[in-house]
Write a protein that holds these residues in place. Structure first.
Motif, PDB file in Angstrom:
ATOM      1  N   LEU A   1       0.854  -1.191   0.000  1.00 35.03           N
ATOM      2  CA  LEU A   1       0.000   0.000   0.000  1.00 35.03           C
ATOM      3  C   LEU A   1       0.890   1.240   0.000  1.00 35.03           C
ATOM      4  O   LEU A   1       1.999   1.234   0.541  1.00 35.03           O
ATOM      5  CB  LEU A   1      -0.913  -0.007   1.232  1.00 35.03           C
ATOM      6  CG  LEU A   1      -2.101  -0.984   1.166  1.00 35.03           C
ATOM      7  CD1 LEU A   1      -2.810  -1.044   2.524  1.00 35.03           C
ATOM      8  CD2 LEU A   1      -3.097  -0.561   0.075  1.00 35.03           C
ATOM      9  N   VAL A   2       0.401   2.300  -0.601  1.00 38.87           N
ATOM     10  CA  VAL A   2       1.222   3.501  -0.799  1.00 38.87           C
ATOM     11  C   VAL A   2       1.694   4.103   0.532  1.00 38.87           C
ATOM     12  O   VAL A   2       0.950   4.115   1.516  1.00 38.87           O
ATOM     13  CB  VAL A   2       0.442   4.557  -1.629  1.00 38.87           C
ATOM     14  CG1 VAL A   2      -0.778   5.049  -0.875  1.00 38.87           C
ATOM     15  CG2 VAL A   2       1.339   5.721  -2.002  1.00 38.87           C
ATOM     16  N   VAL A   3       2.942   4.557   0.544  1.00 38.56           N
ATOM     17  CA  VAL A   3       3.506   5.318   1.666  1.00 38.56           C
ATOM     18  C   VAL A   3       3.683   6.754   1.179  1.00 38.56           C
ATOM     19  O   VAL A   3       4.442   7.004   0.247  1.00 38.56           O
ATOM     20  CB  VAL A   3       4.862   4.739   2.116  1.00 38.56           C
ATOM     21  CG1 VAL A   3       5.513   5.636   3.160  1.00 38.56           C
ATOM     22  CG2 VAL A   3       4.695   3.327   2.647  1.00 38.56           C
ATOM     23  N   ILE A   4       2.973   7.668   1.795  1.00 36.88           N
ATOM     24  CA  ILE A   4       3.049   9.075   1.366  1.00 36.88           C
ATOM     25  C   ILE A   4       4.021   9.803   2.282  1.00 36.88           C
ATOM     26  O   ILE A   4       3.812   9.869   3.492  1.00 36.88           O
ATOM     27  CB  ILE A   4       1.661   9.732   1.399  1.00 36.88           C
ATOM     28  CG1 ILE A   4       0.687   8.944   0.509  1.00 36.88           C
ATOM     29  CG2 ILE A   4       1.746  11.191   0.947  1.00 36.88           C
ATOM     30  CD1 ILE A   4      -0.748   9.440   0.572  1.00 36.88           C
ATOM     31  N   SER A   5       5.093  10.348   1.707  1.00 37.20           N
ATOM     32  CA  SER A   5       6.126  10.935   2.572  1.00 37.20           C
ATOM     33  C   SER A   5       6.486  12.375   2.228  1.00 37.20           C
ATOM     34  O   SER A   5       7.443  12.912   2.765  1.00 37.20           O
ATOM     35  CB  SER A   5       7.382  10.058   2.543  1.00 37.20           C
ATOM     36  OG  SER A   5       7.687   9.668   1.235  1.00 37.20           O
ATOM     37  N   SER A   6       5.715  12.997   1.326  1.00 36.09           N
ATOM     38  CA  SER A   6       5.975  14.418   1.065  1.00 36.09           C
ATOM     39  C   SER A   6       4.709  15.072   0.523  1.00 36.09           C
ATOM     40  O   SER A   6       3.807  14.391   0.026  1.00 36.09           O
ATOM     41  CB  SER A   6       7.102  14.585   0.039  1.00 36.09           C
ATOM     42  OG  SER A   6       6.666  14.149  -1.234  1.00 36.09           O
ATOM     43  N   LEU A   7       4.669  16.390   0.620  1.00 32.30           N
ATOM     44  CA  LEU A   7       3.525  17.135   0.076  1.00 32.30           C
ATOM     45  C   LEU A   7       3.426  16.922  -1.429  1.00 32.30           C
ATOM     46  O   LEU A   7       2.326  16.833  -1.979  1.00 32.30           O
ATOM     47  CB  LEU A   7       3.683  18.628   0.398  1.00 32.30           C
ATOM     48  CG  LEU A   7       2.583  19.550  -0.137  1.00 32.30           C
ATOM     49  CD1 LEU A   7       1.221  19.177   0.448  1.00 32.30           C
ATOM     50  CD2 LEU A   7       2.900  21.013   0.191  1.00 32.30           C
ATOM     51  N   GLU A   8       4.591  16.790  -2.109  1.00 32.37           N
ATOM     52  CA  GLU A   8       4.599  16.579  -3.558  1.00 32.37           C
ATOM     53  C   GLU A   8       3.908  15.254  -3.904  1.00 32.37           C
ATOM     54  O   GLU A   8       3.104  15.194  -4.832  1.00 32.37           O
ATOM     55  CB  GLU A   8       6.034  16.552  -4.096  1.00 32.37           C
ATOM     56  CG  GLU A   8       6.771  17.888  -4.062  1.00 32.37           C
ATOM     57  CD  GLU A   8       7.177  18.321  -2.672  1.00 32.37           C
ATOM     58  OE1 GLU A   8       7.435  17.447  -1.805  1.00 32.37           O
ATOM     59  OE2 GLU A   8       7.206  19.538  -2.404  1.00 32.37           O
ATOM     60  N   GLU A   9       4.241  14.221  -3.124  1.00 34.61           N
ATOM     61  CA  GLU A   9       3.644  12.906  -3.378  1.00 34.61           C
ATOM     62  C   GLU A   9       2.142  12.950  -3.097  1.00 34.61           C
ATOM     63  O   GLU A   9       1.336  12.403  -3.856  1.00 34.61           O
ATOM     64  CB  GLU A   9       4.337  11.859  -2.502  1.00 34.61           C
ATOM     65  CG  GLU A   9       4.015  10.429  -2.904  1.00 34.61           C
ATOM     66  CD  GLU A   9       4.803   9.415  -2.075  1.00 34.61           C
ATOM     67  OE1 GLU A   9       5.394   9.796  -1.043  1.00 34.61           O
ATOM     68  OE2 GLU A   9       4.804   8.229  -2.458  1.00 34.61           O
TER      69      GLU A   9
END
Ligand SMILES: *[C@@H]1O[C@H](CO)[C@@H](O)[C@H](O)[C@H]1NC(C)=O
Ligand SMILES: *[C@@H]1O[C@H](CO)[C@@H](O)[C@H](O)[C@H]1NC(C)=O
Ligand SMILES: *[C@@H]1O[C@H](CO)[C@@H](O)[C@H](O)[C@H]1NC(C)=O
Ligand SMILES: *[C@@H]1O[C@H](CO)[C@@H](O)[C@H](O)[C@H]1NC(C)=O
Ligand SMILES: *[C@@H]1O[C@H](CO)[C@@H](O)[C@H](O)[C@H]1NC(C)=O
Ligand SMILES: *[C@@H]1O[C@H](CO)[C@@H](O)[C@H](O)[C@H]1NC(C)=O
Ligand SMILES: *[C@@H]1O[C@H](CO)[C@@H](O)[C@H](O)[C@H]1NC(C)=O
Length: 203
Positions: free
Chosen positions: A111-119
């Protein structure tokens, strides 16, 4: 007698001057030769540099090609930065958080790991509104021992929760919310679409 002396003196003077000129001439010849050599040397170096540059340009292209190859995503997956993403957009069957994770894992991802505002911005731009405001796309964020942890083990630093008071332990991202408040807490059994992520460099 006087005339002879004068002629003599003039003769000597002319001879001396001629010698000087000859010296100057050979001096100039030597200088000219040296300059010619230096010029050839410079031409050689220029040629050398040009060869080196051509070689470097080719090498650069090769590495760019390789990088491009490495970051090619599987069919139906979308690339963003160094990852590939799969957006499960089917209208059925929607899945629980666990089932979604199993699907991702059986395709060598998670499952996706979101680690920045850009992502987050990228992902938010790709998801669609469906069914109602509570339905979204499962992401790899869960509460373990009261701490929000991503499926790769990293703690969450972004905190884009929409309903932070909820006691539910799993999260999905929804379309109809502001960018930095779009993660909805839900129970595992709630059926949703989901997003998988894989690091493109692994290929
Ligand atoms: C010889 O060359 C020098 C400079 O290299 C110059 O100063 C001098 O006037 C020259 N001599 C003659 C005789 O041309
Ligand atoms: C320039 O290169 C040629 C061959 O590449 C060589 O024969 C020649 O000696 C070089 N000249 C200088 C000044 O280095
Ligand atoms: C060209 O590259 C070679 C090594 O690949 C190096 O030894 C040489 O000094 C370079 N020539 C120039 C002019 O930079
Ligand atoms: C890189 O790729 C381009 C087009 O795909 C190709 O024309 C070129 O030959 C490749 N260069 C190298 C060094 O692999
Ligand atoms: C998941 O893997 C299976 C088996 O390799 C494949 O058939 C399927 O297309 C993959 N799904 C996605 C979304 O890539
Ligand atoms: C969330 O997890 C905790 C234990 O970590 C559990 O006590 C709680 O019941 C869970 N919440 C829900 C809504 O299942
Ligand atoms: C999206 O949210 C706004 C308020 O945040 C609401 O007015 C609107 O009806 C919602 N859209 C849908 C399709 O639910």
């Amino acid at each position: 007698m006087n005339e002879l002396m004068v002629i003599c003196v003039i003769g000597i003077a002319v001879a001396m001057e001629t010698k000087k000129l000859k010296l100057n001439l050979s001096d100039l010849k030597a200088k000219n030769e040296q300059l010619t050599l230096e010029k050839r040397d410079l031409q050689n170096q220029t040629e050398d540099l040009r060869t080196n540059m051509t070689k470097l340009t080719a090498e650069k292209m090769f590495f760019e090609n390789q990088t491009k190859e490495m970051t090619t995503c599987p069919k139906d997956w979308i690339q963003f930065q160094e990852s590939c993403y799969f957006f499960y957009n089917l209208n059925s069957p929607w899945k629980t958080w666990d089932q979604s994770r199993q699907f991702c894992q059986s395709n060598k991802s998670d499952l996706v790991v979101i680690s920045s505002l850009e992502e987050q911005t990228f992902i938010k731009s790709k998801i669609k509104y469906y069914y109602d405001t509570l339905h979204g796309y499962w992401i790899g964020l869960q509460k373990v021992n009261n701490i929000w942890i991503w499926v790769d083990g990293s703690p969450d630093t972004l905190g884009y929760l929409n309903n932070p008071g909820s006691s539910d332990n799993f999260t999905c991202i929804i379309q109809n919310a502001t960018l930095t408040q779009s993660w909805i807490q839900n129970r595992n059994g709630f059926l949703n679409r989901f997003i998988c992520e894989i690091k493109a460099l692994i290929f």
